[in-house]
Design a protein around this motif. Structure first.
Motif, PDB file in Angstrom:
ATOM      1  N   ARG A 134       0.838  -1.214   0.000  1.00 24.97           N
ATOM      2  CA  ARG A 134       0.000   0.000   0.000  1.00 24.97           C
ATOM      3  C   ARG A 134       0.865   1.253   0.000  1.00 24.97           C
ATOM      4  NH1 ARG A 134      -3.015  -2.960   4.102  1.00 24.97           N
ATOM      5  NH2 ARG A 134      -4.803  -3.948   3.081  1.00 24.97           N
TER       6      ARG A 134
ATOM      7  N   LYS B 171       1.733   3.828  -3.656  1.00 27.78           N
ATOM      8  CA  LYS B 171       1.126   5.159  -3.654  1.00 27.78           C
ATOM      9  C   LYS B 171       1.686   5.954  -4.833  1.00 27.78           C
ATOM     10  CE  LYS B 171      -0.006   5.787   1.237  1.00 27.78           C
ATOM     11  NZ  LYS B 171       0.287   6.543   2.481  1.00 27.78           N
TER      12      LYS B 171
ATOM     13  N   ILE C  27     -10.882  12.176  -3.198  1.00 21.52           N
ATOM     14  CA  ILE C  27     -10.435  11.317  -2.089  1.00 21.52           C
ATOM     15  C   ILE C  27     -10.891  11.903  -0.757  1.00 21.52           C
ATOM     16  CG2 ILE C  27      -8.382  10.572  -0.816  1.00 21.52           C
ATOM     17  CD1 ILE C  27      -7.040  10.130  -3.566  1.00 21.52           C
TER      18      ILE C  27
ATOM     19  N   LYS D 250     -13.217   9.261   1.497  1.00 24.05           N
ATOM     20  CA  LYS D 250     -12.550   8.482   2.545  1.00 24.05           C
ATOM     21  C   LYS D 250     -13.298   8.590   3.870  1.00 24.05           C
ATOM     22  CE  LYS D 250      -9.041  11.867   4.017  1.00 24.05           C
ATOM     23  NZ  LYS D 250      -7.586  12.115   4.095  1.00 24.05           N
ATOM     24  N   ASN D 251     -13.279   7.474   4.571  1.00 20.02           N
ATOM     25  CA  ASN D 251     -13.909   7.355   5.903  1.00 20.02           C
ATOM     26  C   ASN D 251     -15.427   7.475   5.878  1.00 20.02           C
ATOM     27  OD1 ASN D 251     -11.305   7.151   7.079  1.00 20.02           O
ATOM     28  ND2 ASN D 251     -11.141   9.383   7.141  1.00 20.02           N
TER      29      ASN D 251
ATOM     30  N   GLU E 237      -6.220   5.075  -7.044  1.00 16.46           N
ATOM     31  CA  GLU E 237      -6.015   5.624  -5.708  1.00 16.46           C
ATOM     32  C   GLU E 237      -7.346   6.028  -5.066  1.00 16.46           C
ATOM     33  OE1 GLU E 237      -3.449   6.554  -2.485  1.00 16.46           O
ATOM     34  OE2 GLU E 237      -3.207   5.366  -4.327  1.00 16.46           O
TER      35      GLU E 237
ATOM     36  N   LYS F  17      -9.064   2.855  -3.877  1.00 18.05           N
ATOM     37  CA  LYS F  17      -8.432   2.319  -2.667  1.00 18.05           C
ATOM     38  C   LYS F  17      -8.935   3.025  -1.405  1.00 18.05           C
ATOM     39  CE  LYS F  17      -3.932   2.300  -3.257  1.00 18.05           C
ATOM     40  NZ  LYS F  17      -2.648   2.732  -3.877  1.00 18.05           N
ATOM     41  N   ASN F  18      -9.451   4.225  -1.570  1.00 20.82           N
ATOM     42  CA  ASN F  18      -9.937   5.006  -0.433  1.00 20.82           C
ATOM     43  C   ASN F  18     -11.426   4.812  -0.162  1.00 20.82           C
ATOM     44  OD1 ASN F  18      -7.928   7.139   0.853  1.00 20.82           O
ATOM     45  ND2 ASN F  18      -7.361   6.893  -1.300  1.00 20.82           N
TER      46      ASN F  18
ATOM     47  N   LYS G  83     -14.639   2.685   0.961  1.00 24.38           N
ATOM     48  CA  LYS G  83     -14.754   1.677   2.017  1.00 24.38           C
ATOM     49  C   LYS G  83     -15.237   0.315   1.530  1.00 24.38           C
ATOM     50  CE  LYS G  83     -16.165   1.531   6.853  1.00 24.38           C
ATOM     51  NZ  LYS G  83     -16.883   2.254   7.920  1.00 24.38           N
TER      52      LYS G  83
ATOM     53  N   ASN H 201      -6.945  -1.616  -0.517  1.00 25.41           N
ATOM     54  CA  ASN H 201      -7.873  -0.720   0.170  1.00 25.41           C
ATOM     55  C   ASN H 201      -7.293  -0.275   1.514  1.00 25.41           C
ATOM     56  OD1 ASN H 201     -10.232   0.293   1.661  1.00 25.41           O
ATOM     57  ND2 ASN H 201     -11.400  -0.541  -0.057  1.00 25.41           N
ATOM     58  N   TYR H 202      -7.345   1.022   1.762  1.00 29.76           N
ATOM     59  CA  TYR H 202      -6.766   1.575   2.988  1.00 29.76           C
ATOM     60  C   TYR H 202      -7.613   1.270   4.222  1.00 29.76           C
ATOM     61  CZ  TYR H 202      -3.676   4.287  -0.061  1.00 29.76           C
ATOM     62  OH  TYR H 202      -2.742   4.665  -0.991  1.00 29.76           O
ATOM     63  N   ASN H 203      -8.858   0.900   4.033  1.00 31.87           N
ATOM     64  CA  ASN H 203      -9.718   0.554   5.152  1.00 31.87           C
ATOM     65  C   ASN H 203      -9.355  -0.837   5.671  1.00 31.87           C
ATOM     66  OD1 ASN H 203     -11.912   2.845   5.132  1.00 31.87           O
ATOM     67  ND2 ASN H 203     -11.592   2.272   3.002  1.00 31.87           N
TER      68      ASN H 203
END
Length: 298
Positions: free
Chosen positions: A134, A138, A150, A154-155, A238, A241-242, A244, A261-263
């Protein structure tokens, strides 16, 4: 010395580098790349240089002497001869060619200098280093549009949908082998995802926004990423990947969007059959906790 030969588009290049990087950690060795596939290639270009890690290039003469692989491709005559030699399977003893969709445990015990070539599509080759990947994968640079989106996604409990068409639609060989997923697959995937979590907005990633708008008109909470000007595929990966939750196509691009995935625990819906009409095991395309549903091909 570990030499890997990336080929194809961005997703395929991520696959071979990930396997080589995993091996480098096991062997405490360096990864070098054979870039002959992109020398004079008008359709594909080397994409890993756009990501946040340094890469080492192996000289074609080293590849020939150490591994008996022909990597001189700038000259058309040499390239033709080299492709014939490579196609006919003239390998050195220290070449590892991966042709299966399943993990080959002998990979873990490779010793000495080695030349890696092939698919390495099983996520088991790099499942335990995804956190490292990950960071390495980037982008060095993102467009302002990507950065803005993004921040929006994100979140939040949004979901990506990869509506892959392109060569799966226009190329007869790709359509026959890979298969183009019908909108029914996506409707079923949305139903399954909604059982797991209430999705606020769906973001559709596609190379055919006009058709996607028609096919996803049953959704009111939908945005089409392809309508944003100036986004590259690096940008789109990218962004994906952000997000959820991921509904992926039978495509390496969205597969990597889900794998990276960053989650911590994304909900991922994937097609059970990765290839149309072929009895090929695809159980190792992604982790066991990804939800597999029946593929519906056009």
């Amino acid at each position: 010395m570990i030499v890997a030969k990336p080929v194809g588009g961005l997703a395929n290049q991520l696959v071979i580098y990930s396997a080589a990087y995993k091996l480098s950690l096991l062997k405490v060795d360096r990864v070098y790349l054979d870039l002959s596939h992109f020398d004079g290639n008008l359709k594909r270009k080397f994409r890993l240089e756009e990501l946040n890690f340094e890469h080492n290039i192996c000289h074609p003469l080293t590849i020939l002497l150490k591994f008996k692989r022909f990597a001189f491709s700038s000259n058309k005559v040499f390239r033709f001869i080299g492709e014939k030699l490579n196609k006919n399977g003239i390998y050195g003893d220290n070449c590892f060619k991966e042709n299966s969709l399943e993990f080959d445990e002998s990979f873990l015990y490779i010793s000495g200098d080695v030349y890696l070539e092939g698919d390495f599509i099983s996520y088991k080759y790099y499942s335990d280093i995804l956190r490292d990947l990950r960071e390495k994968f980037k982008p060095k640079q993102l467009s302002n549009s990507a950065l803005e989106l993004i921040e929006i996604v994100k979140n939040k409990n949004f979901a990506s949908i990869h509506y892959r068409r392109g060569d799966y639609m226009t190329d007869a060989v790709a359509k026959s082998f890979h298969g183009l997923l019908d909108i029914e697959y996506y409707k079923n995937a949305i139903t399954e995802l909604e059982k797991l979590t209430p999705v606020l907005t769906y973001y559709v990633f596609t190379d055919d926004v006009e058709v996607a708008r028609q096919d996803f008109n049953f959704l009111s909470n939908v945005e089409f990423v392809g309508e944003i000007d100036g986004l590259t595929d690096i940008d789109e990966l990218e962004i994906m990947k952000n997000i959820k939750n991921n509904i992926i196509a039978n495509s390496g691009f969205s597969r990597w969007g889900a794998l990276l995935n960053y989650n911590e625990s994304p909900n991922v819906i994937m097609p059970r059959s990765w290839f149309r009409g072929y009895d090929i095991a695809t159980t190792e395309i992604g982790p066991d906790n990804w939800v597999r549903i029946d593929s519906v091909f056009i």
